[in-house]
Design a protein around this motif. Sequence first.
Motif, PDB file in Angstrom:
ATOM      1  N   VAL A  87       6.619  -8.029  51.863  1.00 58.19           N
ATOM      2  CA  VAL A  87       6.464  -7.603  50.478  1.00 58.19           C
ATOM      3  C   VAL A  87       6.381  -6.086  50.473  1.00 58.19           C
ATOM      4  O   VAL A  87       5.653  -5.491  51.273  1.00 58.19           O
ATOM      5  CB  VAL A  87       5.195  -8.210  49.848  1.00 58.19           C
ATOM      6  N   THR A  88       7.129  -5.468  49.590  1.00 58.88           N
ATOM      7  CA  THR A  88       7.104  -4.015  49.477  1.00 58.88           C
ATOM      8  C   THR A  88       5.860  -3.590  48.699  1.00 58.88           C
ATOM      9  O   THR A  88       5.108  -4.431  48.191  1.00 58.88           O
ATOM     10  CB  THR A  88       8.358  -3.505  48.749  1.00 58.88           C
ATOM     11  N   LYS A  92       7.997  -6.517  45.708  1.00 60.83           N
ATOM     12  CA  LYS A  92       9.270  -7.214  45.893  1.00 60.83           C
ATOM     13  C   LYS A  92       9.277  -7.895  47.254  1.00 60.83           C
ATOM     14  O   LYS A  92       8.698  -7.380  48.221  1.00 60.83           O
ATOM     15  CB  LYS A  92      10.441  -6.229  45.849  1.00 60.83           C
ATOM     16  N   ILE A  93       9.950  -9.030  47.346  1.00 63.64           N
ATOM     17  CA  ILE A  93      10.100  -9.730  48.620  1.00 63.64           C
ATOM     18  C   ILE A  93      11.411  -9.283  49.244  1.00 63.64           C
ATOM     19  O   ILE A  93      12.456  -9.319  48.592  1.00 63.64           O
ATOM     20  CB  ILE A  93      10.098 -11.264  48.419  1.00 63.64           C
ATOM     21  N   VAL A  94      11.336  -8.847  50.506  1.00 64.45           N
ATOM     22  CA  VAL A  94      12.540  -8.386  51.197  1.00 64.45           C
ATOM     23  C   VAL A  94      12.738  -9.201  52.471  1.00 64.45           C
ATOM     24  O   VAL A  94      11.807  -9.805  53.000  1.00 64.45           O
ATOM     25  CB  VAL A  94      12.472  -6.881  51.522  1.00 64.45           C
ATOM     26  N   ARG A  95      13.980  -9.198  52.948  1.00 68.51           N
ATOM     27  CA  ARG A  95      14.358  -9.939  54.151  1.00 68.51           C
ATOM     28  C   ARG A  95      15.376  -9.141  54.935  1.00 68.51           C
ATOM     29  O   ARG A  95      15.920  -8.156  54.429  1.00 68.51           O
ATOM     30  CB  ARG A  95      14.951 -11.290  53.765  1.00 68.51           C
ATOM     31  N   GLN A 120      16.588  -7.159  49.192  1.00 67.86           N
ATOM     32  CA  GLN A 120      15.660  -7.911  48.365  1.00 67.86           C
ATOM     33  C   GLN A 120      16.117  -9.362  48.261  1.00 67.86           C
ATOM     34  O   GLN A 120      17.310  -9.663  48.161  1.00 67.86           O
ATOM     35  CB  GLN A 120      15.588  -7.293  46.969  1.00 67.86           C
ATOM     36  N   ASN A 122      16.801 -12.776  46.444  1.00 67.35           N
ATOM     37  CA  ASN A 122      17.273 -13.068  45.104  1.00 67.35           C
ATOM     38  C   ASN A 122      16.141 -13.692  44.281  1.00 67.35           C
ATOM     39  O   ASN A 122      15.329 -14.458  44.815  1.00 67.35           O
ATOM     40  CB  ASN A 122      18.473 -14.020  45.183  1.00 67.35           C
ATOM     41  N   LYS A 123      16.078 -13.349  43.003  1.00 69.99           N
ATOM     42  CA  LYS A 123      15.014 -13.855  42.135  1.00 69.99           C
ATOM     43  C   LYS A 123      14.997 -15.381  42.055  1.00 69.99           C
ATOM     44  O   LYS A 123      13.946 -15.989  41.872  1.00 69.99           O
ATOM     45  CB  LYS A 123      15.168 -13.280  40.721  1.00 69.99           C
ATOM     46  N   TYR A 126      12.717 -16.836  44.755  1.00 66.78           N
ATOM     47  CA  TYR A 126      11.303 -16.463  44.808  1.00 66.78           C
ATOM     48  C   TYR A 126      10.396 -17.695  44.859  1.00 66.78           C
ATOM     49  O   TYR A 126       9.381 -17.693  45.550  1.00 66.78           O
ATOM     50  CB  TYR A 126      10.934 -15.591  43.608  1.00 66.78           C
TER      51      TYR A 126
END
Length: 143
Positions: A87-88, A92-95, A120, A122-123, A126
């Motif tokens: 998580v930034t 935001k969730i990043v991979r 990031q 994709n929404k 999530y």
Amino acid sequence: MAVPLARLSLPRSPSLAVSAGAKNRPAASLTFPAKSFFGAPLAATAVSVASPLPRNPANSSPLAVVAAGKKGYKMKTHKASAKRFRVTGRGKIVRRCAGKQHLLGKKNTKRKKRLSKMVQVNKSDYDNVTGALPYLKVNRKAD
């Protein structure tokens, strides 16, 4: 050398109660207060124990026993997902990108550089990620 219990002189104390008709009986018939294995009185005996907490006379109503609500099971983190997602600072969730592990000889430098960056999630994914990582602090309103 065995000494019969009738010849032993036991000190008289209030805790050792002798029944009225037991004066002529042997000393083995003395009635002692019921004790537990550790020496504490059992619940049948009337012993008042002072509470370490002071009681408030204004709230001296009888204590009501309230059953604690069941908290349920702890949610468990999917450890494989925890290693793959971050998580930034803005939530935001990043991979990492796929395709950067092996067979790198045929990929040009520009492509490998692009695959090295974090992207990031994709929404629409999530819900999947937060289901696997329940304690992840995600900002769903982040761009």
